[in-house]
Design a protein around this motif. Structure first.
Motif, mmCIF file in Angstrom:
data_model
loop_
_atom_site.group_PDB
_atom_site.id
_atom_site.type_symbol
_atom_site.label_atom_id
_atom_site.label_comp_id
_atom_site.label_asym_id
_atom_site.label_seq_id
_atom_site.Cartn_x
_atom_site.Cartn_y
_atom_site.Cartn_z
ATOM 1 N N MET A 173 -11.639 -8.047 -21.680
ATOM 2 C CA MET A 173 -12.385 -9.263 -21.911
ATOM 3 C C MET A 173 -12.539 -10.029 -20.606
ATOM 4 S SD MET A 173 -11.548 -11.813 -24.864
ATOM 5 C CE MET A 173 -11.829 -13.527 -24.715
ATOM 6 N N SER A 218 -13.334 -12.959 -19.791
ATOM 7 C CA SER A 218 -13.650 -14.110 -20.626
ATOM 8 C C SER A 218 -14.018 -15.374 -19.865
ATOM 9 C CB SER A 218 -12.483 -14.404 -21.553
ATOM 10 O OG SER A 218 -11.385 -14.795 -20.790
ATOM 11 N N HIS A 244 -9.363 -17.555 -29.555
ATOM 12 C CA HIS A 244 -8.800 -17.484 -28.207
ATOM 13 C C HIS A 244 -8.239 -18.853 -27.819
ATOM 14 C CE1 HIS A 244 -8.607 -17.123 -23.839
ATOM 15 N NE2 HIS A 244 -8.470 -15.832 -24.056
ATOM 16 N N GLU A 300 -1.209 -13.814 -27.781
ATOM 17 C CA GLU A 300 -1.361 -14.187 -26.375
ATOM 18 C C GLU A 300 -0.625 -15.502 -26.133
ATOM 19 O OE1 GLU A 300 -5.052 -12.569 -24.336
ATOM 20 O OE2 GLU A 300 -5.761 -14.218 -25.549
ATOM 21 N N ALA A 338 0.984 -17.340 -20.499
ATOM 22 C CA ALA A 338 0.847 -16.062 -19.781
ATOM 23 C C ALA A 338 -0.606 -15.726 -19.461
ATOM 24 C CB ALA A 338 1.460 -14.937 -20.612
ATOM 25 N N ILE A 339 -1.539 -16.478 -20.020
ATOM 26 C CA ILE A 339 -2.956 -16.125 -19.846
ATOM 27 C C ILE A 339 -3.454 -16.563 -18.475
ATOM 28 C CG2 ILE A 339 -5.301 -16.541 -20.663
ATOM 29 C CD1 ILE A 339 -4.185 -16.871 -23.481
ATOM 30 N N GLY A 340 -3.857 -15.603 -17.686
ATOM 31 C CA GLY A 340 -4.462 -15.896 -16.381
ATOM 32 C C GLY A 340 -3.493 -16.485 -15.377
ATOM 33 N N SER A 353 -1.801 -11.745 -18.721
ATOM 34 C CA SER A 353 -1.396 -11.185 -17.429
ATOM 35 C C SER A 353 -0.973 -9.717 -17.493
ATOM 36 C CB SER A 353 -0.294 -12.041 -16.785
ATOM 37 O OG SER A 353 -0.794 -13.330 -16.491
ATOM 38 N N VAL A 354 -1.596 -8.963 -18.400
ATOM 39 C CA VAL A 354 -1.354 -7.516 -18.430
ATOM 40 C C VAL A 354 -2.069 -6.892 -17.234
ATOM 41 C CG1 VAL A 354 -1.738 -5.361 -19.706
ATOM 42 C CG2 VAL A 354 -1.190 -7.476 -20.943
ATOM 43 N N LEU A 381 -4.899 -7.040 -24.970
ATOM 44 C CA LEU A 381 -6.117 -7.809 -24.700
ATOM 45 C C LEU A 381 -6.036 -8.196 -23.227
ATOM 46 C CD1 LEU A 381 -8.673 -9.328 -25.456
ATOM 47 C CD2 LEU A 381 -7.298 -11.065 -26.546
ATOM 48 N N GLY A 432 -8.098 -10.583 -16.596
ATOM 49 C CA GLY A 432 -8.358 -10.344 -15.174
ATOM 50 C C GLY A 432 -8.365 -8.866 -14.783
#
Ligand code: G3P
Length: 249
Positions: A9, A11, A95, A165, A169-171, A211-212, A230, A233
């Motif tokens: 994604m 996003s 999201h 998510e 941790a996102i981004g 952040s995977v 999911l 980046g």
């Protein structure tokens, strides 16, 4: 065994130009992807047609959002009917940025999920706690409440993938540890078992996002209740995304 699932994604609405997407699609078309992993990409709306027309059919397409009901006089919103028309099979809903920047609440998101499912789209149903909620020991409460809003609204989980998510941790580059992620995934599966059914708990895929990347995916993928990812980046780099896809088998 549940099949595995990975969603890419791009996003942020600064990600993607016609040129960069041409390159990314070409890399994905060339990538060797394990056969038993479902792979879905979620380009920004304006690039869906370009992706649909150039990407291998091996990879399905999701939208990053959809309107809550039947299309009508809702200027600026994209309807489920239009997404289907353009070839989307999935939509990402709930999201964290829709929740915490745009202000969508649990019930509104539940309604969106119900409508998209009723029209035959698959739903990638996002949930996750914010940092202060985790620090206050409320991770499970928040996730269960968000999950319950989906459960209350939808008639069936057949076409739903849950995406856990953690917002922190996102981004951020701060990935949840495999143990942290597994703990929540197991709790979510337990919630499904107790509140929906044992069958739904066994069959529903729960994917992790936040952040995977190509270096941390393997350890996360080993966890019993992590069925895929999911990816934000790291999905902007085709070869790294392929590494992530192939880690979940
Ligand atoms: O929107 C993508 C997001 O959910 C995960 O982003 O960059 O942390 O992988 P990222």
């Amino acid at each position: 065994r549940r099949s595995s699932s990975v969603v890419a994604m791009a996003s942020s609405n600064k990600n993607g130009t016609k040129e960069s997407i041409t390159k990314l699609v070409s890399d994905l078309n060339d990538a060797k992807l394990e056969a038993d992993v479902d792979v879905v990409v979620a380009p920004p709306f304006v690039y869906i047609d370009q992706v649909k027309n150039s990407l291998t059919d091996r990879i399905e397409i999701a939208a990053q959002n959809s309107w809550v009901g039947k299309g009508g006089a809702f200027t600026g919103e994209i309807s489920v009917e239009q997404l289907k028309d353009i070839g989307c099979k999935w939509v990402v809903l709930g999201h964290s940025e829709r929740r915490h920047v745009i202000g969508e609440d649990d019930q509104f998101i539940g309604k969106k999920a119900a409508y998209a499912l009723s029209e035959g789209l698959g739903v990638i149903a996002c949930i996750g706690e914010q940092l202060q909620e985790r620090e206050a020991g409320k991770t499970f409460d928040v996730c269960f409440q968000q999950l319950k809003a989906y459960a209350d609204a939808i008639p069936s989980w057949d076409n739903v993938v849950i995406a856990y998510e953690p917002v922190w941790a996102i981004g951020t580059g701060k990935v949840a540890t495999p143990e942290q992620a597994q703990e929540v995934h197991a709790a979510l599966r337990d919630w499904l078992k107790n509140s929906v059914s044992a069958d739904v708990a066994t069959k529903t895929r729960i994917i992790y996002g936040g952040s995977v990347n190509g270096s941390n995916c393997a350890e996360l993928a080993k966890q019993e209740d992590i069925d895929g990812f999911l990816v934000g980046g790291a999905s902007l780099k085709g070869p790294e995304f392929a590494t992530i896809v192939n880690s979940v088998t």
